[in-house]
Design a protein around this motif. Structure first.
Motif, PDB file in Angstrom:
ATOM      1  N   TYR A 267       0.842  -1.191   0.000  1.00  0.00           N
ATOM      2  CA  TYR A 267       0.000   0.000   0.000  1.00  0.00           C
ATOM      3  C   TYR A 267       0.877   1.242   0.000  1.00  0.00           C
ATOM      4  O   TYR A 267       1.885   1.294   0.716  1.00  0.00           O
TER       5      TYR A 267
ATOM      6  N   ARG B 174      -3.658   4.288  -1.080  1.00  0.00           N
ATOM      7  CA  ARG B 174      -4.683   4.643  -0.096  1.00  0.00           C
ATOM      8  C   ARG B 174      -4.507   6.108   0.266  1.00  0.00           C
ATOM      9  O   ARG B 174      -3.385   6.570   0.483  1.00  0.00           O
ATOM     10  N   ILE B 175      -5.627   6.806   0.346  1.00  0.00           N
ATOM     11  CA  ILE B 175      -5.566   8.243   0.581  1.00  0.00           C
ATOM     12  C   ILE B 175      -5.870   8.559   2.040  1.00  0.00           C
ATOM     13  O   ILE B 175      -6.838   8.048   2.605  1.00  0.00           O
TER      14      ILE B 175
ATOM     15  N   GLU C 211      -1.524  -0.793  -4.132  1.00  0.00           N
ATOM     16  CA  GLU C 211      -2.746   0.000  -4.104  1.00  0.00           C
ATOM     17  C   GLU C 211      -2.434   1.326  -3.417  1.00  0.00           C
ATOM     18  O   GLU C 211      -1.676   1.353  -2.448  1.00  0.00           O
TER      19      GLU C 211
ATOM     20  N   LEU D 278      -5.152   3.377   7.275  1.00  0.00           N
ATOM     21  CA  LEU D 278      -5.147   2.604   6.032  1.00  0.00           C
ATOM     22  C   LEU D 278      -6.266   1.563   6.039  1.00  0.00           C
ATOM     23  O   LEU D 278      -6.846   1.229   5.013  1.00  0.00           O
TER      24      LEU D 278
END
Ligand SMILES: Cc1cc2nc3c(=O)[nH]c(=O)nc-3n(C[C@H](O)[C@H](O)[C@H](O)COP(=O)(O)O)c2cc1C
Ligand code: SF4
Ligand code: FES
Lengths: 612, 159
Positions: free
Chosen positions: A232, A275-276, A273, A293
């Motif tokens: 991530y 993640r914001i 991926e 997260l």
């Protein structure tokens, strides 16, 4: 016709705000007007570094570096340079005139004293084009790693390189990789910490925007070495461009078979991926980041267990900072020995700093560890603008401290900075001139920590508030004799008993200013004076009778009608009761007749020095 | 206020987003980001909708929404002014810029003007420290601010 020129247009945040987009548009138009569309290509790059000179352009292959380009210059650049091959001298930084400006502004060392490893690609390649990254040896390290090396070899190389985490704490990266590799778990994760919460820092942002593939490559190598199949990248929501470029880069890497199933036709599979985050400083702390997260409130957890044992979704997790990740591929390609040849014995390699504040050359710089603060501030940074004196340099953000002039020759490495009561931090370096009030700065950081405390543990939640309150009253002239003692007492409780690094380090700005600038605290508390003339309740505005020409400008500018006088009718006066100390009058006075006195009490006017 | 049909369309879209995120682990924050993009903010009704659709307690959703600065529970003005109060901007006099904005707009940080044109919020570093003091109006960055530049910038959005 084939492509002859690549024109790199910096689109880092600073250049964007000095309207690089308009310059790019103008260039695009001119290029097509001159029919050079096939020959000249415009490339938007990440931050090139010298933000102070923006908007900047770099032309390949001739290396011409244009500074302060305006949309109106586009026609000339395209016609003279791109068409006729004669670079527009007046806009080049090497141009005698520009160079003289650069020299006068001490800009030459800005370019010449840096040594770029992790930033080498930033501003040089198109971050949205994987081919350019590959052309710059990109993904070669990944190839070598997964086809020629074992997990143990890779981890040993990182340990031998001496690389330490660039996210602040400086823990050995190789050892951390080893911890995760040793865990017996079918599922493991690697995580990139791109939260970059330190206010006054934008190194990680520039890397994510300017060279996203280097992060992906570093993470893929680590995933192979530790046995993770998923990663991530956690990026703060405030960096939309970084998020967009990362997503593009991940797509492209998948397409090239560099992410996904059976990478490079080996048995190794790994995917990423993005993640914001959602705007909470504490989420930079690793356990809080993991909670965030996972979609939860980002509150820290006690460690141990460390993320290397119990991390994302309860699985062993390797978490490293953006810049740490960006170093990996270089170490794998060039070896541990090479990496150790840069920097110092205990802190090998380089460090990227975001230089800002009261310094001539602001921007992003990369220097070998062990460079002194003086070199950073005075050579690369070009010193203090406006002929002002240097007061302090702040590193480590809200967890760091202020370093005074007498320690400017300290080499930058983890241990030396720690010995001075500050930390390396993530790389924000803020230079402060003589007009900066150190008590105010301490208050600023405590205010920040108090705001950002997640509230989970009492020492931090209440302690930061108490410390902030004391600092507030000191800056308002209400300080009490035992306030310094109280601050120290609270500081030691916070340090000893807070759950996470935010609370433990929150007192650092106060302790370091108390250590190095005790006299300023005394001036505020005992004399009710702010020597730097910053704290509003402790300053007075006045008009120097000998300089005032009764022009009426200040009276008109004052928003609260605190100034009285009639045009031509002798010196004006400020009514201190009404004055809100906004400084509007000083901004507009054409004769510099408005003076600020550093004390609440009326001081006797001394002819000539302007005090009232 | 949102017109009803548009509103319904937003809820339909949100429902789709939630479905699309079902396969990822821990999707709540990612869903809320998209909800805020749709609605402009995340009022209680939207929080409840998210909770229901995701089959999690409303308190969990509220807990997350209120924990993070980025999520808003109030509608925003037409333009959002983000004044940077990061360290570099602070050192370069951001507080004075706040004073000017407060003065010009007649509102405090965190408020929206009566005509709904501007919302004034404070942020910590927009990553343009080299140009401190800095503010952003919507997506546009304004650097090296002084009183005059603030006035000029506001003028542009006055029409
Ligand atoms: C309050 C707080 C904020 C932090 N913020 C960040 C951050 O913004 N970026 C970062 O990489 N590390 C941050 N850290 C450090 C991380 O917890 C962690 O040590 C780091 O991501 C590990 O990566 P590294 O070993 O590569 O440095 C923060 C720590 C604390 C206590
Ligand atoms: S030290 Fe502060 S930020 Fe960290 S867990 Fe405790 S309250 Fe939260
Ligand atoms: S501190 Fe204001 S932009 Fe970084």
């Amino acid at each position: 016709m084939t492509r002859r020129l690549d024109v790199l247009v910096c689109s880092g945040a600073a250049c964007v705000s000095s309207h690089s987009a308009k310059v790019r548009e103008a260039l695009t138009q001119e290029i097509s007007r001159q029919g050079l569309g096939d020959e000249v290509r415009l490339v938007e790059t990440g931050c090139m570094g010298p933000c102070e000179l923006g908007p900047v352009l770099l032309v390949y292959p001739d290396g011409a570096f244009y500074i302060r380009v305006q949309p109106g210059d586009a026609a000339e650049i395209v016609e003279e340079h791109f068409l006729k091959g004669r670079p527009v001298q007046r806009l080049l930084w090497e141009d005698p005139e520009a160079r003289r400006i650069a020299e006068k502004r001490k800009l030459v060392p800005f370019f010449e004293k840096q040594s770029k490893i992790v930033l080498a690609n930033c501003g040089m390649i198109d971050p949205e084009n994987i081919e350019e990254y590959i052309a710059a040896n990109g993904y070669e390290a990944l190839g070598v790693a997964i086809t020629e090396k074992t997990s143990e070899q890779l981890i040993q190389t990182i340990i031998d390189s001496g690389l330490r985490g660039r996210g602040g704490a400086g823990f050995s990266t190789g050892l951390k990789w080893g911890f995760v590799a040793r865990e017996e778990s079918p599922t493991k994760y690697v995580v990139c910490n791109g939260d970059e919460g330190d206010p006054g820092a934008f190194m990680d942002r520039s890397l994510l925007e300017g060279d996203p593939h280097s992060i992906i490559e570093g993470m893929a190598i680590a995933a192979y070495a530790t046995g993770a199949a998923k990663g991530y990248i956690y990026v703060r929501a405030e960096y939309p461009l970084a998020i967009k470029r990362l997503r593009t880069a991940i797509e492209q890497a998948r397409h090239e078979g560099l992410l996904g199933e059976r990478i490079l036709e080996t048995g190794f599979s790994f995917d990423l991926e993005v993640r914001i985050g959602a705007g909470a400083f504490v989420c930079g702390e690793e356990t809080a980041l993991i909670a965030s997260l996972e979609g939860q409130r980002g509150t820290p957890l006690p460690r141990p267990p460390y993320p290397s044992t119990v991390g994302v979704f309860g699985k062993p997790t390797l978490i490293n900072n953006v810049e740490t990740w960006a170093n990996i591929r270089h170490i794998i390609l060039h070896g541990a020995e090479w990496f150790r040849s840069v920097g110092t014995d205990k802190s090998p390699g380089t460090k990227v700093f975001a230089l800002s504040g009261n310094v001539c050359n602001t921007g992003l710089v990369e220097v070998p560890m062990g460079t002194t603060l003086r070199e950073l501030v005075f050579d690369i940074g070009g010193g203090i603008p406006g002929g002002k004196g240097f007061k302090a340099v702040q590193t480590g953000g809200p967890s760091g401290g202020c370093i005074p002039a007498e320690h400017l020759d300290t080499p930058i490495d983890y241990e030396s900075l720690k010995a001075l009561g500050t930390i390396m931090g993530s790389g924000g370096v803020i230079v402060m001139d003589e007009d900066t009030c150190m008590v105010n700065i301490a208050k600023f950081f405590l205010d920040f920590s108090c705001d950002e405390s997640c509230g989970k543990c009492i020492p931090c939640r209440i302690g930061t508030r108490q410390m902030k309150g004391i600092l507030e009253r000191i800056t308002e002239g209400q300080g009490r004799p035992d306030d310094v003692g109280k601050l120290r007492e609270l500081a030691s409780v916070l340090k000893a008993t807070s759950l996470c690094g935010l609370g433990q380090a929150a007192p650092n700005p106060v302790l370091s200013t108390l250590e190095h600038f005790a006299d300023e605290y005394d001036a505020h508390i005992v004399d009710h004076r702010c020597p730097a003339k910053v704290c509003k309740p402790l300053i007075r505005y006045g008009i120097d009778k000998s300089q005032c020409r009764s022009c009426d400008v200040c009276r008109k500018a004052c928003p609260v009608e605190a100034i009285s006088g009639t045009p031509g009718g002798g010196p004006y006066v400020v009514d201190d009761e009404v004055c809100i100390r906004c400084g509007s009058c000083a901004d507009v006075c054409p004769f510099g007749a408005i003076h600020v006195a550093a004390g609440a009490e009326v001081s006797v006017a001394v002819p000539g020095n302007g005090a009232i | 206020m949102h017109k009803q049909p548009a509103h319904n369309a937003c809820y339909t879209k949100l429902s789709e987003i939630i479905q699309a995120n079902r396969h990822i682990d821990g999707p709540l924050i990612q869903v809320l980001h998209q909800a805020q993009e749709l609605f402009g903010y995340i009022p209680t009704e939207v929080q409840q909708f998210v909770a229901q659709e995701m089959e999690i307690p409303p308190s969990t959703v509220r807990g997350v929404v209120t924990f993070y600065n980025f999520f808003r529970t109030e509608p925003q003005g037409q333009h959002t002014i983000n004044i940077c109060l990061g360290t570099a901007c602070h050192v370069k006099g951001a507080q004075r810029i706040v004073d000017v904005l407060v003065d010009e707009l007649g509102i405090h940080v965190g408020e929206t003007t009566a005509d709904g044109r501007f919302t004034l919020t404070a942020v910590r570093c927009v990553g343009a420290c080299g140009l401190a003091p800095v503010m952003m109006i919507d997506d546009e960055v304004y650097g090296k601010l002084d009183r005059e530049k603030v006035r000029e910038a506001l003028q542009r959005y006055a029409a």
